[in-house]
Design a protein around this motif. Structure first.
Motif, PDB file in Angstrom:
ATOM      1  N   ARG A  40       0.855  -1.187   0.000  1.00 22.96           N
ATOM      2  CA  ARG A  40       0.000   0.000   0.000  1.00 22.96           C
ATOM      3  C   ARG A  40       0.889   1.234   0.000  1.00 22.96           C
ATOM      4  O   ARG A  40       1.864   1.305   0.750  1.00 22.96           O
ATOM      5  CB  ARG A  40      -0.906  -0.007   1.233  1.00 22.96           C
ATOM      6  CG  ARG A  40      -1.952  -1.099   1.180  1.00 22.96           C
ATOM      7  CD  ARG A  40      -2.723  -1.263   2.477  1.00 22.96           C
ATOM      8  NE  ARG A  40      -1.931  -1.618   3.643  1.00 22.96           N
ATOM      9  CZ  ARG A  40      -1.386  -2.802   3.887  1.00 22.96           C
ATOM     10  NH1 ARG A  40      -1.541  -3.777   3.020  1.00 22.96           N
ATOM     11  NH2 ARG A  40      -0.701  -3.027   4.976  1.00 22.96           N
ATOM     12  N   VAL A  41       0.534   2.211  -0.810  1.00 18.71           N
ATOM     13  CA  VAL A  41       1.335   3.417  -0.959  1.00 18.71           C
ATOM     14  C   VAL A  41       0.469   4.641  -0.678  1.00 18.71           C
ATOM     15  O   VAL A  41      -0.675   4.712  -1.130  1.00 18.71           O
ATOM     16  CB  VAL A  41       1.906   3.513  -2.391  1.00 18.71           C
ATOM     17  CG1 VAL A  41       2.719   4.778  -2.570  1.00 18.71           C
ATOM     18  CG2 VAL A  41       2.752   2.294  -2.704  1.00 18.71           C
ATOM     19  N   ALA A  42       1.031   5.589   0.063  1.00 20.91           N
ATOM     20  CA  ALA A  42       0.368   6.870   0.317  1.00 20.91           C
ATOM     21  C   ALA A  42       1.398   7.974   0.142  1.00 20.91           C
ATOM     22  O   ALA A  42       2.578   7.788   0.432  1.00 20.91           O
ATOM     23  CB  ALA A  42      -0.217   6.903   1.722  1.00 20.91           C
ATOM     24  N   VAL A  43       0.944   9.128  -0.338  1.00 19.21           N
ATOM     25  CA  VAL A  43       1.834  10.262  -0.590  1.00 19.21           C
ATOM     26  C   VAL A  43       1.318  11.478   0.162  1.00 19.21           C
ATOM     27  O   VAL A  43       0.133  11.790   0.112  1.00 19.21           O
ATOM     28  CB  VAL A  43       1.900  10.580  -2.107  1.00 19.21           C
ATOM     29  CG1 VAL A  43       2.813  11.763  -2.369  1.00 19.21           C
ATOM     30  CG2 VAL A  43       2.351   9.364  -2.886  1.00 19.21           C
ATOM     31  N   GLU A  44       2.226  12.157   0.863  1.00 16.75           N
ATOM     32  CA  GLU A  44       1.926  13.437   1.514  1.00 16.75           C
ATOM     33  C   GLU A  44       2.787  14.504   0.857  1.00 16.75           C
ATOM     34  O   GLU A  44       3.938  14.256   0.530  1.00 16.75           O
ATOM     35  CB  GLU A  44       2.287  13.390   2.996  1.00 16.75           C
ATOM     36  CG  GLU A  44       1.451  12.483   3.845  1.00 16.75           C
ATOM     37  CD  GLU A  44       1.939  12.508   5.271  1.00 16.75           C
ATOM     38  OE1 GLU A  44       2.244  13.599   5.799  1.00 16.75           O
ATOM     39  OE2 GLU A  44       2.043  11.428   5.855  1.00 16.75           O
ATOM     40  N   GLY A  45       2.233  15.678   0.689  1.00 22.56           N
ATOM     41  CA  GLY A  45       2.997  16.783   0.119  1.00 22.56           C
ATOM     42  C   GLY A  45       2.655  17.017  -1.335  1.00 22.56           C
ATOM     43  O   GLY A  45       1.698  16.456  -1.873  1.00 22.56           O
TER      44      GLY A  45
END
Length: 94
Positions: A40-45
């Protein structure tokens, strides 16, 4: 998990993209080619994930692309897999 982006700095104005490869490795750093768990991948920014947020490991690895959104700043990429500790990878949009 080993998370390896091709570039750690993205050109924000050009909305530059980078490929990110995720590899499943054992304690000695050897690949685990028969592991097929999902990552699972999540991106912040100021970046956007291109593709699905969950993808299976194939041959012990998977990959995806990130695209800068046009804004500058710190990007934090989070990768999780049930068998491994979570990994946070910093990138930067300049």
């Amino acid at each position: 998990l080993q998370v390896a982006p091709d570039a750690s700095t993205l050109d924000a104005a050009a909305r530059e993209e980078t490929r990110v490869i995720v590899r499943a490795l054992d304690q000695a750093g050897n690949p685990l080619p028969f592991l097929s768990d999902s990552v699972r991948v999540a991106v912040e920014g100021p970046a956007r994930l291109l593709g699905p947020a969950v993808s299976p490991l194939r041959g012990g690895h998977t990959g995806f692309w990130l695209r800068a959104t046009g804004a500058r700043g710190e990007i934090r990429l989070h990768a999780t897999c049930d068998r491994f500790a979570p990994v946070e990878t910093p990138l930067r949009a300049v």
